[in-house]
Design an enzyme around this catalytic site. Structure first.
Site, PDB file in Angstrom:
ATOM      1  CG  HIS A 266      -2.004   1.041   1.194  1.00 56.14           C
ATOM      2  ND1 HIS A 266      -1.766   2.348   0.842  1.00 56.14           N
ATOM      3  CD2 HIS A 266      -3.316   0.985   1.475  1.00 56.14           C
ATOM      4  CE1 HIS A 266      -2.899   3.052   0.911  1.00 56.14           C
ATOM      5  NE2 HIS A 266      -3.852   2.238   1.289  1.00 56.14           N
ATOM      6  CB  CYS A 267       3.873   2.172   1.621  1.00 52.03           C
ATOM      7  SG  CYS A 267       2.930   1.934   3.132  1.00 52.03           S
ATOM      8  CB  ILE A 268       7.089   1.494  -2.028  1.00 53.24           C
ATOM      9  CG1 ILE A 268       7.695   1.587  -0.619  1.00 53.24           C
ATOM     10  CG2 ILE A 268       8.131   1.877  -3.070  1.00 53.24           C
ATOM     11  CD1 ILE A 268       8.826   0.654  -0.363  1.00 53.24           C
TER      12      ILE A 268
END
Ligand SMILES: NC(=O)c1ccc[n+]([C@@H]2O[C@H](COP(=O)([O-])OP(=O)(O)OC[C@H]3O[C@@H](n4cnc5c(N)ncnc54)[C@H](O)[C@@H]3O)[C@@H](O)[C@H]2O)c1
Length: 434
Positions: free
Chosen positions: A270-272
Site C-alpha cells: 500500500h505504500c511504495i
C-alpha cells in the site's frame, strides 16, 4: 478546554481506531494491551465480526493476542460511527489510494472526517495516521472538523502521526519504532505525544503536521528511489556480464555511507507504489516537477515487463517460446512470508506471462486463489511433479518456506528475480541482474 491528559496517564481513556486494516488492527491491539479500552471502527461488517470473535485476518496480529484483549473486554469493534462520541481519542487509519489517473484519492479521509465532525465533542483528540501529502491535516481534515462549530485548540485537539509499521517484521514493532507526532497547536502536540508514549518507547515531536506528513512520504520515496536505482543497476549489470548480487554483497561490507537495497520484479504494497504519487501530484500544483520521484516510479513499474523479456530470452536460448510454454510462478504476495497482494509486482508478472500465451500456474502458501483479468487461478502444490513439468519456474516472491535446493534440482529452468539462488550453480538457473 477539557483535558484528557489525566485519563491518558491513568489509561482510563477510551481510544477509537478507525479502519481496522494492516495499520489499524495492530494499533488497536497495542492500545488494548497497554490497558486502554479500545473501540475499533470499520465499514466492513465481516472484519468487525471477526475482531469481536477474536479471529485475526492480519498476519501481524495473532489470534491469541486478539482474543485475549477481546475476552478481557478491552477491545470491541463496531460499524456504528455514532459510537465515536464514546471515545476520548480517535486514530484515523483509513486507506489513501490513488485514482485511475494516479492522483491522490482522499475520499476515505474526507468521508471519515465528516463522520467524526457529526459526533465531535469537547476534549477529543483526533489523530490522522493515514499516509498523505503535506497539508492534508490542516487544509482537508481541520475545516471539516470545524464545520461542527467546535474549534481546534479551543474545543478539540487535532494532530498527525504517520504509521511506520514494517509488515511481517519480527524485529520492528509499534513499541520499538519511534513514532513521529505533531499537533496543530502546542497543546495538541503535548496530548498526541502523551497518547503514543503509552505504546511506543520513543515519541518524536516535530514542529507542525506538514513536517510529519512530509517525513512519512519522504521515507517511502527514499525506498522507492533506492530500489529503482538498484533495479536500473541490475539491468546494466546483466548487459555488462557482472552479477548485481555480488556487487551488492561487496558494497555491503562498507561500514558507513551505504545501505543495501535489492532488485526484484517491482514494488508492491500500500505504500511504495502509491505514496510517491501523493507528493508528485501535490508538487504539480506548485508547478514543481518531482523528476527523481517520477523516474523511480517509472523504472520500478517497468520491472515486471523487464522480467518477462528476460524469461522469453531464457526460454528462447533453450529453443522454446513463451507462447505455449508452461510457466510456474512461485509467490504472488508483494513481500515474503505475507498474505498481502496489494499492488504486487508478482501478480503483474503472472498476468503478463499469461497475456503472452503461456500456460501459467502459481504456488503461494499464503494466497490460495488469485484473480487475473480474464480468469482466476488456484495455487498448485509445490511438488517434484509440478516443478519438473514446467518449462520455466519463476521465483517471484522469496517466501522462507521455499527450498531452493529442491526447486533448482527438479526444474528445467529457474528464473530467479530475488537472488535467493545466488549461492547455487547450474545451467538451469538464470538470475535477474546477471
Ligand atoms: N500497510 C502498510 O504497511 C502501511 C504502513 C504505513 C502506513 N500505511 C498507511 O495507513 C493507511 C491505512 O493502510 P492499511 O494498509 O491499514 O489499509 P487497509 O486497507 O488494510 O485498512 C483500511 C481499513 O479501513 C476501513 N475503512 C475504510 N473507510 C472507513 C471508514 N470511513 N470508517 C471505518 N473504516 C473504514 C477499510 O474497510 C479497511 O478495513 C493508508 O494511508 C496507508 O498508506 C500503511
Amino acid at each position: 478546554m477539557v483535558s484528557i491528559d489525566k485519563k491518558i496517564k491513568s489509561r482510563s481513556a477510551t481510544v477509537g481506531v478507525v479502519g481496522l486494516g494492516y495499520v489499524g488492527l495492530p494499533l488497536a491491539v497495542a492500545f488494548s494491551e497497554a490497558g486502554f479500552k479500545v473501540l475499533g471502527f470499520d465499514v466492513q461488517q465481516k472484519r468487525v465480526d471477526l475482531v469481536n470473535q477474536g479471529k485475526s485476518y492480519i498476519a501481524d496480529v495473532s489470534d491469541d493476542s486478539l482474543s485475549d484483549v477481546v475476552t478481557r473486554k478491552l477491545l470491541e469493534a463496531t460499524t456504528d460511527q455514532s459510537r465515536l462520541k464514546e471515545v476520548d481519542a480517535i486514530c484515523i487509519c483509513v486507506p489513501t489510494p490513488l485514482t485511475k489517473t494516479k492522483d491522490p484519492d482522499l475520499s476515505y479521509i474526507i468521508n471519515e472526517s465528516k463522520e467524526i465532525a457529526k459526533y465531535l465533542r469537547r476534549g477529543q483528540l483526533i489523530v490522522l495516521e493515514s499516509t498523505t501529502y503535506p497539508g492534508t491535516t490542516r487544509h482537508v481534515v481541520l475545516p471539516i472538523l470545524e464545520s461542527s462549530k467546535l474549534r481546534d485548540g479551543v474545543d478539540f485537539y487535532l494532530a498527525y502521526s504517520p504509521e511506520r509499521v514494517d509488515p511481517g517484521s519480527k524485529k520492528h514493532s509499534i513499541r520499538n519504532t519511534p513514532k513521529i507526532v505533531s499537533g496543530m497547536t502546542s497543546q495538541s502536540t503535548e496530548m498526541v505525544k502523551l497518547l503514543y508514549s503509552q505504546i511506543a518507547e520513543t515519541v518524536v515531536a516535530v514542529s507542525c503536521p506538514e513536517v510529519a506528513e512530509m517525513t512519512k512520504i519522504f521515507e517511502n520515496i527514499f525506498r522507492s528511489v533506492n530500489i529503482a536505482l538498484v533495479n536500473e543497476l541490475a539491468q546494466l549489470c546483466q548487459n555488462m556480464g557482472i552479477s548485481v548480487w555480488q556487487v551488492i554483497d561487496a558494497a555491503s561490507t562498507k561500514t558507513f555511507g551505504y545501505m543495501p537495497f535489492y532488485p526484484g520484479p517491482g514494488v508492491g504494497g500500500h505504500c511504495i507504489p502509491l505514496d510517491p504519487y501523493y507528493l508528485a501530484s501535490k508538487a504539480r500544483e506548485l508547478d514543481f516537477h518531482t523528476r527523481f520521484i517520477e523516474l523511480a516510479a517509472e523504472i520500478n513499474e517497468n520491472m515486471p515487463s523487464h522480467v518477462v523479456s528476460r524469461i522469453m530470452e531464457a526460454l528462447n536460448t533453450r529453443g522454446k517460446s513463451l507462447n505455449g510454454a508452461k510457466v510456474l510462478v512461485l509467490g504472488v504476495a508483494y513481500k515474503k512470508d505475507m498474505e498481502d497482494i496489494r499492488e504486487s509486482p508478482s501478480l503483474k508478472l503472472v498476468q503478463l506471462i499469461s497475456d503472452r500465451g503461456a500456460k501459467v500456474s502459481y504456488n503461494d502458501p499464503y494466497m490460495p486463489k488469485i484473480q487475473l483479468s480474464h480468469c482466476s487461478l488456484t495455487s498448485v502444490a509445490l511438488t517434484k511433479g509440478n516443478l519438473s513439468a514446467a518449462d520455466c519456474v519463476v521465483i517471484a516472491t522469496d517466501h522462507s518456506c521455499y527450498n531452493m535446493d529442491e526447486v533448482t534440482a527438479y526444474s528445467k529452468l529457474v528464473f530467479d528475480t530475488r537472488g535467493v539462488t545466488k549461492g547455487l550453480m547450474g545451467d538451469n538457473i538464470v538470475r535477474l541482474g546477471e
